[in-house]
Design a protein around this motif. Structure first.
Motif, PDB file in Angstrom:
ATOM      1  N   THR A  15       0.854  -1.186   0.000  1.00 25.95           N
ATOM      2  CA  THR A  15       0.000   0.000   0.000  1.00 25.95           C
ATOM      3  C   THR A  15       0.890   1.236   0.000  1.00 25.95           C
ATOM      4  O   THR A  15       1.845   1.321   0.760  1.00 25.95           O
ATOM      5  N   TRP A  43       1.256   5.443   0.314  1.00 27.62           N
ATOM      6  CA  TRP A  43       0.677   6.647   0.886  1.00 27.62           C
ATOM      7  C   TRP A  43       1.536   7.844   0.497  1.00 27.62           C
ATOM      8  O   TRP A  43       2.734   7.707   0.305  1.00 27.62           O
ATOM      9  N   ASP A 102       5.329   3.432   2.325  1.00 26.95           N
ATOM     10  CA  ASP A 102       4.888   2.151   1.775  1.00 26.95           C
ATOM     11  C   ASP A 102       4.651   1.191   2.934  1.00 26.95           C
ATOM     12  O   ASP A 102       5.531   1.020   3.786  1.00 26.95           O
ATOM     13  N   PRO A 123      -2.875  -2.103   4.462  1.00 25.85           N
ATOM     14  CA  PRO A 123      -3.417  -0.739   4.482  1.00 25.85           C
ATOM     15  C   PRO A 123      -3.455  -0.074   5.851  1.00 25.85           C
ATOM     16  O   PRO A 123      -3.243   1.124   5.958  1.00 25.85           O
ATOM     17  N   LYS A 130      -3.872   7.604   1.248  1.00 29.53           N
ATOM     18  CA  LYS A 130      -3.616   6.350   0.538  1.00 29.53           C
ATOM     19  C   LYS A 130      -3.809   6.590  -0.964  1.00 29.53           C
ATOM     20  O   LYS A 130      -4.859   7.088  -1.382  1.00 29.53           O
ATOM     21  N   SER A 184      -2.600   4.058  -3.373  1.00 29.38           N
ATOM     22  CA  SER A 184      -2.768   2.774  -4.087  1.00 29.38           C
ATOM     23  C   SER A 184      -2.670   1.617  -3.124  1.00 29.38           C
ATOM     24  O   SER A 184      -2.154   1.708  -2.056  1.00 29.38           O
TER      25      SER A 184
END
Length: 177
Positions: A2, A4, A37, A41, A175, A177
């Motif tokens: 994930t 950010w 990263d 999440p 976030k 992705s």
């Protein structure tokens, strides 16, 4: 994985230094960017953090002091326009589930030193379909370890600027992705 990004509209990076050892001067950087990263999440343990601060954006509410900080006596912004940080470890603090210990490499004026910060996790929230996370970061560095050695002595003795600099940041991540 994930990814950010720091939301600069909802984040701040401040510093505090003692002046003449009797009062405190506060400043901030108004331009910076960074990414985080995470493996999950909502789990920031072992996150990978990268931060870049535009030194030319230093602001202390006094233009003469700002220009002095940008000069070769301090940051030497013409030769060293950015301060960077790269994490090496983000781990849970044993005493509290919402606090972390952040370790990493801080680069000021091409002098890279390992530093440690205390991080308090404020939680996550969703806004307009985007997940956000909030943090407070604090720590102390010795400015002389980074080549910031300017410090004339006062007439009565003592330093004009403290060696220890307090750093504090309020960071909101988005976030992406």
């Amino acid at each position: 994985m994930t990814k950010w990004e720091i939301d600069p509209k909802h984040s701040e990076i401040h510093f505090r230094a003692k002046h003449m050892l009797i009062s405190t001067v506060t400043g901030l950087f108004t331009k910076f960017e960074g990414t985080v990263d995470t493996l999950e999440p909502n789990d920031f343990v072992q996150a990978s953090i990268h931060l870049s601060i535009d030194v030319d954006s230093v602001y202390t509410n006094e233009s003469y002091r700002d220009e002095h900080l940008k000069s070769s006596a301090f940051f030497d912004v013409d030769k060293h326009p950015y301060i960077t940080f790269r994490s090496t470890e983000l781990s849970k603090d044993d005493d509290n589930a919402s606090t972390f210990v952040l370790r990493g490499m801080l680069d000021i004026k091409d002098m890279v030193k390992e530093v440690q910060f205390h991080v308090s996790f404020g939680g996550t929230a969703e806004e307009n379909g985007r997940l956000k996370a909030g943090f407070q970061v604090s720590g102390i560095i010795n400015r002389k370890h980074f080549g910031l050695t300017y410090n004339p002595l006062m007439e009565a003795g003592g330093m004009v600027v403290s060696e220890e600099i307090e750093l504090a940041a309020n960071i909101e991540l988005i976030k992406i992705s």
